[in-house]
Design an enzyme around this catalytic site. Sequence first.
Site, PDB file in Angstrom:
ATOM      1  N   GLU A   1     -30.700  39.938  60.594  1.00 45.33           N
ATOM      2  CA  GLU A   1     -30.482  38.552  60.165  1.00 45.33           C
ATOM      3  C   GLU A   1     -29.302  38.448  59.199  1.00 45.33           C
ATOM      4  O   GLU A   1     -28.520  37.495  59.265  1.00 45.33           O
ATOM      5  CB  GLU A   1     -31.745  37.985  59.502  1.00 45.33           C
ATOM      6  CG  GLU A   1     -32.884  37.712  60.477  1.00 45.33           C
ATOM      7  CD  GLU A   1     -32.612  36.535  61.423  1.00 45.33           C
ATOM      8  OE1 GLU A   1     -31.701  35.724  61.154  1.00 45.33           O
ATOM      9  OE2 GLU A   1     -33.314  36.443  62.438  1.00 45.33           O
TER      10      GLU A   1
ATOM     11  N   GLU B   1     -26.158  36.088  60.031  1.00 39.74           N
ATOM     12  CA  GLU B   1     -25.902  34.899  59.204  1.00 39.74           C
ATOM     13  C   GLU B   1     -24.710  35.048  58.268  1.00 39.74           C
ATOM     14  O   GLU B   1     -24.122  34.052  57.851  1.00 39.74           O
ATOM     15  CB  GLU B   1     -27.167  34.552  58.396  1.00 39.74           C
ATOM     16  CG  GLU B   1     -28.320  34.151  59.306  1.00 39.74           C
ATOM     17  CD  GLU B   1     -29.541  33.651  58.549  1.00 39.74           C
ATOM     18  OE1 GLU B   1     -29.637  33.868  57.328  1.00 39.74           O
ATOM     19  OE2 GLU B   1     -30.407  33.037  59.200  1.00 39.74           O
TER      20      GLU B   1
ATOM     21  N   PRO C   1     -47.124  34.425  51.148  1.00 38.04           N
ATOM     22  CA  PRO C   1     -47.656  33.561  52.213  1.00 38.04           C
ATOM     23  C   PRO C   1     -47.076  32.148  52.112  1.00 38.04           C
ATOM     24  O   PRO C   1     -46.933  31.615  51.006  1.00 38.04           O
ATOM     25  CB  PRO C   1     -49.159  33.547  51.956  1.00 38.04           C
ATOM     26  CG  PRO C   1     -49.345  33.975  50.542  1.00 38.04           C
ATOM     27  CD  PRO C   1     -48.119  34.716  50.110  1.00 38.04           C
TER      28      PRO C   1
ATOM     29  N   GLU D   1     -23.085  27.819  56.686  1.00 39.53           N
ATOM     30  CA  GLU D   1     -22.291  28.218  55.552  1.00 39.53           C
ATOM     31  C   GLU D   1     -22.921  29.450  54.908  1.00 39.53           C
ATOM     32  O   GLU D   1     -24.146  29.578  54.886  1.00 39.53           O
ATOM     33  CB  GLU D   1     -22.298  27.077  54.527  1.00 39.53           C
ATOM     34  CG  GLU D   1     -21.022  26.907  53.748  1.00 39.53           C
ATOM     35  CD  GLU D   1     -21.094  25.668  52.845  1.00 39.53           C
ATOM     36  OE1 GLU D   1     -20.495  25.744  51.777  1.00 39.53           O
ATOM     37  OE2 GLU D   1     -21.742  24.683  53.199  1.00 39.53           O
TER      38      GLU D   1
END
Length: 166
Positions: free
Chosen positions: A81, A85, A100, A130
């Site tokens: 990720e 990103e 949680p 961004e």
Amino acid sequence: MKYCPECRSELTRRVIDGKERLACVNCDFVVWGNPVPVAAAVVEYDGGIVLVRPRAKPAVWALPAGYVEDGENAEQAAVREVKEETNLDVRINRVIGTYPINRPNKALIYIALATETIGGELRAGDDALEASIFTVYQAIEKLRGTTSGKALESYLMADKLQMQKV
Ligand SMILES: [Zn+2]
């Protein structure tokens, strides 16, 4: 969910294992609502903390994060990720904490990981509108009241900040 996916009978709310849950009136089916894992990463880069504005939630800044995919562990998901990103390459140092998150239709377990940046140049990837570097104090402010924010604060407290506070 209104009907049992196993036998098509009605689902009703009743207490099972100490908690009220939706369960089939006819068979053993229970909607357990087990949480879906999300891996998130605290990424230090160029003296600051990297935050992203996810395409799915463009109004907010967040730590780079995403769902753990089939066959991955949380560490692999976080590394992937972050790359998707922010274009940065990281390795995982440790688990910061697990949190949680209970949404009306979906329970999540947010697994926050501390990373070390080992390569790449920062730029927003396909999944982010961004990606920017913030000072620690700016990042805390941007993430205030969110699960990302809780994770960042734990990270900062535990690491006693090797980085410069600006
Ligand atoms: Zn059933």
